[in-house]
Design a protein around this motif. Structure first.
Motif, PDB file in Angstrom:
ATOM      1  N   LEU A  11       0.822  -1.215   0.000  1.00  0.00           N
ATOM      2  CA  LEU A  11       0.000   0.000   0.000  1.00  0.00           C
ATOM      3  C   LEU A  11       0.853   1.260   0.000  1.00  0.00           C
ATOM      4  O   LEU A  11       0.386   2.326  -0.418  1.00  0.00           O
ATOM      5  CB  LEU A  11      -0.930  -0.007   1.212  1.00  0.00           C
ATOM      6  CG  LEU A  11      -2.061  -1.045   1.167  1.00  0.00           C
ATOM      7  CD1 LEU A  11      -2.801  -1.081   2.499  1.00  0.00           C
ATOM      8  CD2 LEU A  11      -3.022  -0.743   0.022  1.00  0.00           C
ATOM      9  N   PRO A  15      -2.705   3.192  -3.471  1.00  0.00           N
ATOM     10  CA  PRO A  15      -3.935   2.519  -3.033  1.00  0.00           C
ATOM     11  C   PRO A  15      -4.206   1.254  -3.841  1.00  0.00           C
ATOM     12  O   PRO A  15      -3.941   1.200  -5.043  1.00  0.00           O
ATOM     13  CB  PRO A  15      -5.015   3.582  -3.265  1.00  0.00           C
ATOM     14  CG  PRO A  15      -4.276   4.889  -3.265  1.00  0.00           C
ATOM     15  CD  PRO A  15      -2.950   4.588  -3.886  1.00  0.00           C
ATOM     16  N   TYR A  17      -6.931  -2.582  -3.767  1.00  0.00           N
ATOM     17  CA  TYR A  17      -8.030  -3.288  -3.117  1.00  0.00           C
ATOM     18  C   TYR A  17      -7.580  -4.716  -2.803  1.00  0.00           C
ATOM     19  O   TYR A  17      -6.469  -5.139  -3.165  1.00  0.00           O
ATOM     20  CB  TYR A  17      -9.298  -3.264  -3.981  1.00  0.00           C
ATOM     21  CG  TYR A  17      -9.181  -3.826  -5.375  1.00  0.00           C
ATOM     22  CD1 TYR A  17      -9.377  -5.186  -5.627  1.00  0.00           C
ATOM     23  CD2 TYR A  17      -8.907  -2.987  -6.461  1.00  0.00           C
ATOM     24  CE1 TYR A  17      -9.298  -5.699  -6.905  1.00  0.00           C
ATOM     25  CE2 TYR A  17      -8.837  -3.507  -7.747  1.00  0.00           C
ATOM     26  CZ  TYR A  17      -9.022  -4.852  -7.963  1.00  0.00           C
ATOM     27  OH  TYR A  17      -8.935  -5.361  -9.242  1.00  0.00           O
ATOM     28  N   VAL A  53      -4.158   2.197   7.966  1.00  0.00           N
ATOM     29  CA  VAL A  53      -4.664   2.358   6.605  1.00  0.00           C
ATOM     30  C   VAL A  53      -6.039   3.026   6.702  1.00  0.00           C
ATOM     31  O   VAL A  53      -6.648   3.076   7.773  1.00  0.00           O
ATOM     32  CB  VAL A  53      -4.781   1.011   5.847  1.00  0.00           C
ATOM     33  CG1 VAL A  53      -3.451   0.282   5.802  1.00  0.00           C
ATOM     34  CG2 VAL A  53      -5.871   0.137   6.449  1.00  0.00           C
ATOM     35  N   SER A  55      -9.780   3.976   4.141  1.00  0.00           N
ATOM     36  CA  SER A  55     -10.505   3.766   2.884  1.00  0.00           C
ATOM     37  C   SER A  55     -10.141   4.866   1.894  1.00  0.00           C
ATOM     38  O   SER A  55      -9.963   6.026   2.271  1.00  0.00           O
ATOM     39  CB  SER A  55     -12.006   3.769   3.135  1.00  0.00           C
ATOM     40  OG  SER A  55     -12.365   2.697   3.986  1.00  0.00           O
ATOM     41  N   ALA A  56     -10.026   4.471   0.617  1.00  0.00           N
ATOM     42  CA  ALA A  56      -9.635   5.430  -0.426  1.00  0.00           C
ATOM     43  C   ALA A  56     -10.624   5.419  -1.579  1.00  0.00           C
ATOM     44  O   ALA A  56     -10.244   5.650  -2.727  1.00  0.00           O
ATOM     45  CB  ALA A  56      -8.220   5.126  -0.902  1.00  0.00           C
ATOM     46  N   PHE A  65     -10.937   0.511  -2.244  1.00  0.00           N
ATOM     47  CA  PHE A  65      -9.490   0.734  -2.184  1.00  0.00           C
ATOM     48  C   PHE A  65      -9.081   1.145  -0.778  1.00  0.00           C
ATOM     49  O   PHE A  65      -9.838   1.787  -0.045  1.00  0.00           O
ATOM     50  CB  PHE A  65      -9.062   1.803  -3.189  1.00  0.00           C
ATOM     51  CG  PHE A  65      -9.005   1.317  -4.607  1.00  0.00           C
ATOM     52  CD1 PHE A  65      -7.790   1.029  -5.215  1.00  0.00           C
ATOM     53  CD2 PHE A  65     -10.176   1.127  -5.343  1.00  0.00           C
ATOM     54  CE1 PHE A  65      -7.740   0.584  -6.523  1.00  0.00           C
ATOM     55  CE2 PHE A  65     -10.132   0.673  -6.646  1.00  0.00           C
ATOM     56  CZ  PHE A  65      -8.917   0.397  -7.252  1.00  0.00           C
ATOM     57  N   TYR A  66      -7.831   0.781  -0.440  1.00  0.00           N
ATOM     58  CA  TYR A  66      -7.242   1.183   0.838  1.00  0.00           C
ATOM     59  C   TYR A  66      -5.941   1.925   0.553  1.00  0.00           C
ATOM     60  O   TYR A  66      -5.235   1.628  -0.414  1.00  0.00           O
ATOM     61  CB  TYR A  66      -6.956  -0.033   1.709  1.00  0.00           C
ATOM     62  CG  TYR A  66      -8.195  -0.719   2.232  1.00  0.00           C
ATOM     63  CD1 TYR A  66      -8.717  -0.409   3.484  1.00  0.00           C
ATOM     64  CD2 TYR A  66      -8.860  -1.672   1.453  1.00  0.00           C
ATOM     65  CE1 TYR A  66      -9.860  -1.037   3.958  1.00  0.00           C
ATOM     66  CE2 TYR A  66     -10.002  -2.304   1.919  1.00  0.00           C
ATOM     67  CZ  TYR A  66     -10.494  -1.981   3.177  1.00  0.00           C
ATOM     68  OH  TYR A  66     -11.625  -2.607   3.644  1.00  0.00           O
ATOM     69  N   ALA A  67      -5.635   2.878   1.430  1.00  0.00           N
ATOM     70  CA  ALA A  67      -4.390   3.645   1.314  1.00  0.00           C
ATOM     71  C   ALA A  67      -3.702   3.664   2.665  1.00  0.00           C
ATOM     72  O   ALA A  67      -4.352   3.626   3.712  1.00  0.00           O
ATOM     73  CB  ALA A  67      -4.680   5.070   0.846  1.00  0.00           C
TER      74      ALA A  67
END
Length: 206
Positions: A11, A15, A17, A53, A55-56, A65-67
Protein backbone atom coordinates in the motif's frame (compact mmCIF):
# COMPACT_ATOMS: atom_id res chain seq x y z
CA UNK A 1 5.64 -14.15 8.34
CA UNK A 2 4.20 -10.64 8.77
CA UNK A 3 1.18 -10.31 6.46
CA UNK A 4 0.43 -7.05 8.23
CA UNK A 5 3.68 -5.39 7.19
CA UNK A 6 3.67 -7.02 3.77
CA UNK A 7 0.35 -5.37 2.98
CA UNK A 8 1.58 -2.04 4.34
CA UNK A 9 4.61 -2.28 2.03
CA UNK A 10 2.35 -2.83 -1.00
CA UNK A 11 0.00 0.00 0.00
CA UNK A 12 2.99 2.31 0.42
CA UNK A 13 3.28 2.16 -3.37
CA UNK A 14 -0.29 3.36 -3.88
CA UNK A 15 -3.94 2.52 -3.03
CA UNK A 16 -5.07 -1.04 -3.79
CA UNK A 17 -8.03 -3.29 -3.12
CA UNK A 18 -8.03 -6.74 -1.55
CA UNK A 19 -7.64 -8.95 -4.63
CA UNK A 20 -4.85 -6.73 -5.94
CA UNK A 21 -3.00 -7.02 -2.64
CA UNK A 22 -3.30 -10.79 -2.62
CA UNK A 23 -2.11 -11.10 -6.23
CA UNK A 24 0.85 -8.76 -5.75
CA UNK A 25 1.87 -10.39 -2.47
CA UNK A 26 1.93 -13.81 -4.13
CA UNK A 27 3.76 -12.44 -7.17
CA UNK A 28 6.50 -10.97 -4.97
CA UNK A 29 6.96 -14.21 -3.05
CA UNK A 30 6.31 -16.65 -5.87
CA UNK A 31 3.25 -17.94 -3.98
CA UNK A 32 5.61 -19.46 -1.42
CA UNK A 33 3.25 -18.23 1.30
CA UNK A 34 -0.16 -18.13 -0.42
CA UNK A 35 -2.85 -15.87 1.01
CA UNK A 36 -6.58 -16.20 0.76
CA UNK A 37 -8.76 -13.13 0.31
CA UNK A 38 -10.26 -13.63 3.76
CA UNK A 39 -6.83 -13.20 5.37
CA UNK A 40 -6.23 -10.05 3.36
CA UNK A 41 -9.51 -8.38 4.31
CA UNK A 42 -9.22 -9.45 7.96
CA UNK A 43 -5.75 -7.89 8.11
CA UNK A 44 -6.96 -4.73 6.34
CA UNK A 45 -9.75 -4.40 8.90
CA UNK A 46 -7.24 -4.55 11.75
CA UNK A 47 -4.92 -2.09 10.05
CA UNK A 48 -7.83 0.31 9.57
CA UNK A 49 -8.86 -0.13 13.20
CA UNK A 50 -5.30 0.73 14.28
CA UNK A 51 -5.21 3.82 12.07
CA UNK A 52 -2.53 2.45 9.76
CA UNK A 53 -4.66 2.36 6.60
CA UNK A 54 -7.82 4.15 5.52
CA UNK A 55 -10.50 3.77 2.88
CA UNK A 56 -9.63 5.43 -0.43
CA UNK A 57 -12.92 5.19 -2.30
CA UNK A 58 -14.31 2.72 -4.83
CA UNK A 59 -13.90 2.19 -8.53
CA UNK A 60 -16.70 1.72 -11.07
CA UNK A 61 -16.72 -2.03 -10.38
CA UNK A 62 -17.26 -1.56 -6.66
CA UNK A 63 -13.74 -2.44 -5.50
CA UNK A 64 -12.97 -0.79 -2.16
CA UNK A 65 -9.49 0.73 -2.18
CA UNK A 66 -7.24 1.18 0.84
CA UNK A 67 -4.39 3.65 1.31
CA UNK A 68 -1.63 3.74 3.89
CA UNK A 69 -1.68 6.54 6.47
CA UNK A 70 1.31 8.43 7.86
CA UNK A 71 1.11 6.25 10.97
CA UNK A 72 1.19 3.21 8.69
CA UNK A 73 4.27 4.50 6.88
CA UNK A 74 5.96 5.12 10.22
CA UNK A 75 5.29 1.55 11.37
CA UNK A 76 6.48 0.19 8.04
CA UNK A 77 9.77 2.11 8.26
CA UNK A 78 10.25 0.89 11.82
CA UNK A 79 9.70 -2.70 10.62
CA UNK A 80 12.33 -2.28 7.91
CA UNK A 81 14.80 -0.69 10.35
CA UNK A 82 14.41 -3.35 13.08
CA UNK A 83 16.23 -6.69 12.72
CA UNK A 84 14.06 -9.80 12.86
CA UNK A 85 14.57 -11.10 16.44
CA UNK A 86 15.99 -14.57 17.03
CA UNK A 87 15.01 -14.71 20.70
CA UNK A 88 11.90 -16.73 19.86
CA UNK A 89 12.87 -18.93 16.90
CA UNK A 90 9.94 -20.33 14.96
CA UNK A 91 8.96 -23.93 15.66
CA UNK A 92 10.61 -26.26 13.18
CA UNK A 93 8.60 -29.42 12.56
CA UNK A 94 11.64 -31.42 11.46
CA UNK A 95 13.63 -30.56 14.59
CA UNK A 96 10.65 -31.44 16.77
CA UNK A 97 10.16 -34.74 14.88
CA UNK A 98 13.76 -35.85 15.43
CA UNK A 99 13.77 -34.69 19.05
CA UNK A 100 10.70 -36.85 19.68
CA UNK A 101 11.89 -39.80 17.58
CA UNK A 102 15.02 -40.43 19.63
CA UNK A 103 12.88 -41.28 22.67
CA UNK A 104 10.23 -43.46 21.01
CA UNK A 105 10.96 -47.20 21.04
CA UNK A 106 10.88 -48.89 17.68
CA UNK A 107 11.52 -45.75 15.60
CA UNK A 108 14.51 -45.99 13.25
CA UNK A 109 15.79 -42.44 13.60
CA UNK A 110 18.49 -43.02 10.99
CA UNK A 111 15.77 -43.96 8.50
CA UNK A 112 13.84 -40.80 9.38
CA UNK A 113 16.96 -38.70 8.71
CA UNK A 114 17.70 -40.44 5.41
CA UNK A 115 14.11 -40.05 4.17
CA UNK A 116 14.17 -36.35 5.00
CA UNK A 117 17.50 -35.90 3.27
CA UNK A 118 16.13 -37.41 0.06
CA UNK A 119 13.13 -35.09 0.25
CA UNK A 120 15.32 -32.04 0.95
CA UNK A 121 17.67 -32.89 -1.91
CA UNK A 122 14.69 -33.07 -4.27
CA UNK A 123 13.43 -29.71 -2.99
CA UNK A 124 16.89 -28.19 -3.46
CA UNK A 125 16.96 -29.38 -7.08
CA UNK A 126 13.51 -27.87 -7.68
CA UNK A 127 14.50 -24.52 -6.13
CA UNK A 128 17.68 -24.42 -8.19
CA UNK A 129 15.71 -25.07 -11.36
CA UNK A 130 13.25 -22.30 -10.49
CA UNK A 131 16.16 -19.95 -9.82
CA UNK A 132 17.47 -20.61 -13.31
CA UNK A 133 14.08 -19.75 -14.74
CA UNK A 134 13.86 -16.59 -12.63
CA UNK A 135 17.29 -15.43 -13.82
CA UNK A 136 16.16 -15.63 -17.45
CA UNK A 137 12.66 -14.25 -16.87
CA UNK A 138 13.54 -10.57 -16.86
CA UNK A 139 14.45 -7.66 -14.68
CA UNK A 140 11.06 -6.64 -13.30
CA UNK A 141 10.64 -5.84 -9.63
CA UNK A 142 8.52 -8.93 -9.00
CA UNK A 143 11.20 -11.13 -10.62
CA UNK A 144 13.87 -9.70 -8.31
CA UNK A 145 11.66 -10.19 -5.25
CA UNK A 146 10.94 -13.82 -6.23
CA UNK A 147 14.65 -14.42 -6.87
CA UNK A 148 15.52 -13.21 -3.36
CA UNK A 149 12.90 -15.50 -1.83
CA UNK A 150 14.14 -18.44 -3.91
CA UNK A 151 17.73 -17.90 -2.85
CA UNK A 152 16.65 -17.79 0.79
CA UNK A 153 14.89 -21.14 0.29
CA UNK A 154 18.00 -22.57 -1.38
CA UNK A 155 20.32 -21.46 1.44
CA UNK A 156 17.86 -22.71 4.04
CA UNK A 157 17.56 -26.12 2.38
CA UNK A 158 21.33 -26.44 2.00
CA UNK A 159 21.69 -25.69 5.72
CA UNK A 160 19.02 -28.29 6.51
CA UNK A 161 20.89 -30.95 4.53
CA UNK A 162 24.14 -30.14 6.35
CA UNK A 163 22.28 -30.36 9.66
CA UNK A 164 20.83 -33.76 8.68
CA UNK A 165 24.35 -34.99 7.87
CA UNK A 166 25.42 -33.81 11.32
CA UNK A 167 22.41 -35.55 12.93
CA UNK A 168 23.33 -38.83 11.25
CA UNK A 169 26.90 -38.55 12.49
CA UNK A 170 25.72 -37.69 16.00
CA UNK A 171 23.33 -40.67 16.04
CA UNK A 172 26.12 -43.02 14.93
CA UNK A 173 28.43 -41.74 17.66
CA UNK A 174 25.70 -42.14 20.27
CA UNK A 175 24.96 -45.70 19.12
CA UNK A 176 28.66 -46.58 19.33
CA UNK A 177 28.94 -45.23 22.88
CA UNK A 178 25.75 -46.99 23.97
CA UNK A 179 26.69 -50.40 22.55
CA UNK A 180 27.62 -52.95 25.26
CA UNK A 181 31.33 -53.53 25.55
CA UNK A 182 32.54 -56.83 24.06
CA UNK A 183 33.37 -59.54 26.60
CA UNK A 184 37.15 -59.97 27.00
CA UNK A 185 38.50 -62.98 25.18
CA UNK A 186 39.29 -65.86 27.56
CA UNK A 187 42.91 -66.85 27.89
CA UNK A 188 43.85 -70.03 26.05
CA UNK A 189 43.91 -73.08 28.27
CA UNK A 190 47.44 -74.16 29.14
CA UNK A 191 48.55 -77.47 27.73
CA UNK A 192 48.69 -80.27 30.30
CA UNK A 193 52.12 -80.95 31.66
CA UNK A 194 53.55 -84.10 30.18
CA UNK A 195 54.60 -86.82 32.59
CA UNK A 196 58.34 -86.95 32.95
CA UNK A 197 59.87 -89.63 30.73
CA UNK A 198 63.50 -89.06 31.55
CA UNK A 199 63.76 -91.39 34.56
CA UNK A 200 67.20 -93.00 34.83
CA UNK A 201 67.14 -96.44 33.24
CA UNK A 202 68.43 -99.51 35.05
CA UNK A 203 71.55 -100.87 33.61
CA UNK A 204 71.16 -104.42 32.46
CA UNK A 205 73.41 -106.95 34.08
CA UNK A 206 75.78 -108.82 31.87
Amino acid sequence: MSIRHGLLALLDQGPRYGYQLRSEFEARTGATWPLNVGQVYTTLGRLERDGLVESAGEDDEGHLFYAVTEAGRSELRQWFDTPVPRTNPPRDELAIKLAMAVGVPGVDVQAVVQAQRRHSMKALQDYTRLKGQALTAGEQQSDLAWLLVLEQLIFQTEAEIRWLDHCESRLSQHAARSAPASAPASAPASAPTAAPTDRPRRRSRI
